[in-house]
Design a protein around this motif. Structure first.
Motif, PDB file in Angstrom:
ATOM      1  N   VAL A 160       0.852  -1.185   0.000  1.00 36.38           N
ATOM      2  CA  VAL A 160       0.000   0.000   0.000  1.00 36.38           C
ATOM      3  C   VAL A 160       0.889   1.237   0.000  1.00 36.38           C
ATOM      4  CG1 VAL A 160      -1.731   1.301   1.310  1.00 36.38           C
ATOM      5  CG2 VAL A 160      -1.880  -1.201   1.167  1.00 36.38           C
ATOM      6  N   SER A 161       1.967   1.192   0.821  1.00 37.82           N
ATOM      7  CA  SER A 161       2.907   2.309   0.872  1.00 37.82           C
ATOM      8  C   SER A 161       4.241   1.855   1.449  1.00 37.82           C
ATOM      9  CB  SER A 161       2.346   3.466   1.708  1.00 37.82           C
ATOM     10  OG  SER A 161       2.197   3.068   3.057  1.00 37.82           O
ATOM     11  N   VAL A 162       5.272   2.555   1.053  1.00 43.16           N
ATOM     12  CA  VAL A 162       6.612   2.418   1.625  1.00 43.16           C
ATOM     13  C   VAL A 162       7.107   3.833   1.889  1.00 43.16           C
ATOM     14  CG1 VAL A 162       8.997   1.708   1.205  1.00 43.16           C
ATOM     15  CG2 VAL A 162       7.113   0.254   0.404  1.00 43.16           C
ATOM     16  N   ASN A 163       7.357   4.150   3.149  1.00 38.08           N
ATOM     17  CA  ASN A 163       7.815   5.485   3.541  1.00 38.08           C
ATOM     18  C   ASN A 163       9.218   5.376   4.129  1.00 38.08           C
ATOM     19  OD1 ASN A 163       5.311   7.037   3.057  1.00 38.08           O
ATOM     20  ND2 ASN A 163       4.508   5.587   4.551  1.00 38.08           N
ATOM     21  N   THR A 164      10.162   6.057   3.516  1.00 36.61           N
ATOM     22  CA  THR A 164      11.565   5.937   3.919  1.00 36.61           C
ATOM     23  C   THR A 164      12.171   7.302   4.201  1.00 36.61           C
ATOM     24  OG1 THR A 164      11.762   4.002   2.476  1.00 36.61           O
ATOM     25  CG2 THR A 164      13.813   4.997   3.253  1.00 36.61           C
ATOM     26  N   THR A 165      12.920   7.365   5.292  1.00 37.77           N
ATOM     27  CA  THR A 165      13.734   8.531   5.611  1.00 37.77           C
ATOM     28  C   THR A 165      15.192   8.101   5.551  1.00 37.77           C
ATOM     29  OG1 THR A 165      12.051   9.445   7.073  1.00 37.77           O
ATOM     30  CG2 THR A 165      14.293  10.254   7.388  1.00 37.77           C
ATOM     31  N   ALA A 166      16.016   8.894   4.887  1.00 39.87           N
ATOM     32  CA  ALA A 166      17.458   8.648   4.846  1.00 39.87           C
ATOM     33  C   ALA A 166      18.146   9.754   5.641  1.00 39.87           C
ATOM     34  CB  ALA A 166      17.964   8.633   3.411  1.00 39.87           C
ATOM     35  N   SER A 167      18.910   9.359   6.643  1.00 36.16           N
ATOM     36  CA  SER A 167      19.672  10.312   7.454  1.00 36.16           C
ATOM     37  C   SER A 167      21.144  10.177   7.095  1.00 36.16           C
ATOM     38  CB  SER A 167      19.471  10.034   8.946  1.00 36.16           C
ATOM     39  OG  SER A 167      18.101  10.180   9.284  1.00 36.16           O
ATOM     40  N   LEU A 168      21.671  11.202   6.457  1.00 40.15           N
ATOM     41  CA  LEU A 168      23.039  11.182   5.961  1.00 40.15           C
ATOM     42  C   LEU A 168      23.962  11.829   6.983  1.00 40.15           C
ATOM     43  CD1 LEU A 168      24.157  11.872   2.390  1.00 40.15           C
ATOM     44  CD2 LEU A 168      25.227  13.162   4.239  1.00 40.15           C
ATOM     45  N   ASP A 198      15.519   4.423   7.230  1.00 37.72           N
ATOM     46  CA  ASP A 198      14.458   4.048   8.173  1.00 37.72           C
ATOM     47  C   ASP A 198      13.178   3.960   7.361  1.00 37.72           C
ATOM     48  OD1 ASP A 198      12.712   3.653  10.258  1.00 37.72           O
ATOM     49  OD2 ASP A 198      13.186   5.525  11.285  1.00 37.72           O
ATOM     50  N   THR A 199      12.648   2.757   7.225  1.00 33.84           N
ATOM     51  CA  THR A 199      11.488   2.576   6.364  1.00 33.84           C
ATOM     52  C   THR A 199      10.341   1.894   7.104  1.00 33.84           C
ATOM     53  OG1 THR A 199      10.828   1.891   4.132  1.00 33.84           O
ATOM     54  CG2 THR A 199      12.149   0.321   5.362  1.00 33.84           C
ATOM     55  N   VAL A 200       9.146   2.309   6.745  1.00 36.50           N
ATOM     56  CA  VAL A 200       7.914   1.712   7.271  1.00 36.50           C
ATOM     57  C   VAL A 200       7.076   1.319   6.069  1.00 36.50           C
ATOM     58  CG1 VAL A 200       5.834   2.084   8.635  1.00 36.50           C
ATOM     59  CG2 VAL A 200       7.991   3.177   9.323  1.00 36.50           C
ATOM     60  N   GLY A 201       6.667   0.066   6.045  1.00 37.11           N
ATOM     61  CA  GLY A 201       5.861  -0.411   4.933  1.00 37.11           C
ATOM     62  C   GLY A 201       4.492  -0.889   5.375  1.00 37.11           C
ATOM     63  N   ALA A 239      13.839  -1.420   9.302  1.00 38.66           N
ATOM     64  CA  ALA A 239      12.608  -1.637   8.521  1.00 38.66           C
ATOM     65  C   ALA A 239      11.557  -2.238   9.432  1.00 38.66           C
ATOM     66  CB  ALA A 239      12.902  -2.565   7.343  1.00 38.66           C
ATOM     67  N   ARG A 240      10.348  -1.674   9.346  1.00 38.64           N
ATOM     68  CA  ARG A 240       9.262  -2.208  10.176  1.00 38.64           C
ATOM     69  C   ARG A 240       7.953  -2.076   9.435  1.00 38.64           C
ATOM     70  NH1 ARG A 240      10.951   2.451  11.588  1.00 38.64           N
ATOM     71  NH2 ARG A 240       9.627   4.173  12.230  1.00 38.64           N
ATOM     72  N   LEU A 241       7.063  -2.974   9.766  1.00 39.88           N
ATOM     73  CA  LEU A 241       5.727  -2.966   9.197  1.00 39.88           C
ATOM     74  C   LEU A 241       4.879  -1.904   9.890  1.00 39.88           C
ATOM     75  CD1 LEU A 241       5.154  -6.797   8.909  1.00 39.88           C
ATOM     76  CD2 LEU A 241       5.091  -5.170   7.002  1.00 39.88           C
ATOM     77  N   ALA A 242       4.044  -1.248   9.115  1.00 38.07           N
ATOM     78  CA  ALA A 242       3.112  -0.275   9.685  1.00 38.07           C
ATOM     79  C   ALA A 242       2.093  -0.994  10.544  1.00 38.07           C
ATOM     80  CB  ALA A 242       2.410   0.489   8.561  1.00 38.07           C
ATOM     81  N   GLY A 243       1.582  -0.282  11.514  1.00 29.67           N
ATOM     82  CA  GLY A 243       0.503  -0.845  12.304  1.00 29.67           C
ATOM     83  C   GLY A 243       0.875  -1.031  13.665  1.00 29.67           C
TER      84      GLY A 243
END
Length: 143
Positions: free
Chosen positions: A74-82, A99-102, A139-143
């Motif tokens: 449904v969605s993949v939301n990722t933040t990249a911290s450089l 850091d991603t939430v799917g 990486a973690r699942l939403a919910g």
């Protein structure tokens, strides 16, 4: 395959000057300066743009890996911290933390992690950056 472009204009000296960066098709444009790059000033900077590219590339690669494995994200939301650190060689990109939430119906946590790691290793921007910078993934699942 298409060739991607971006441009930058800088005016003045390093510490007092300023500039603009723009992607080739104009989707992104921003001001940058010494303060926005090395301090906490307003505007963007090259490292922030690399982080944006990495988070976008990873999210697409992960979505493809999920679909190839039979899952419809449904969605993949990722933040990249450089991490931009001073080293003996000068200022260097040393690490990028993804850091991603799917939101992925029907997948278990183990399969989600496996596919996320594969996407991290195979994303074109990860492959570009990984010889010189450490790349971590949460990486973690939403919910």
């Amino acid at each position: 395959m298409p060739i991607r472009t971006a441009s930058a204009q800088w005016q003045g000296n390093l510490t007092d000057g300023s500039g603009t960066v723009r992607t080739g098709k104009g989707g992104l444009q921003g001001n940058y300066s010494f303060r926005s790059r090395f301090e906490e000033g307003e505007g963007t900077n090259p490292e922030e743009l690399i982080a944006a590219a990495h988070s976008g590339c990873f999210s697409m690669a992960f979505s493809k890996a999920l679909a190839d494995a039979g899952f419809n994200p449904v969605s993949v939301n990722t933040t990249a911290s450089l991490h931009f650190d001073k080293t003996d060689a000068g200022m260097t990109v040393t690490r990028i933390d993804l850091d991603t939430v799917g939101d992925v119906p029907g997948i278990d946590a183990a399969q989600f992690q496996k596919l996320a790691e594969a996407a991290k290793d195979n994303c074109p921007i990860s492959r570009l950056l990984s010889p010189a910078a450490q790349i971590t993934l949460a990486a973690r699942l939403a919910g």
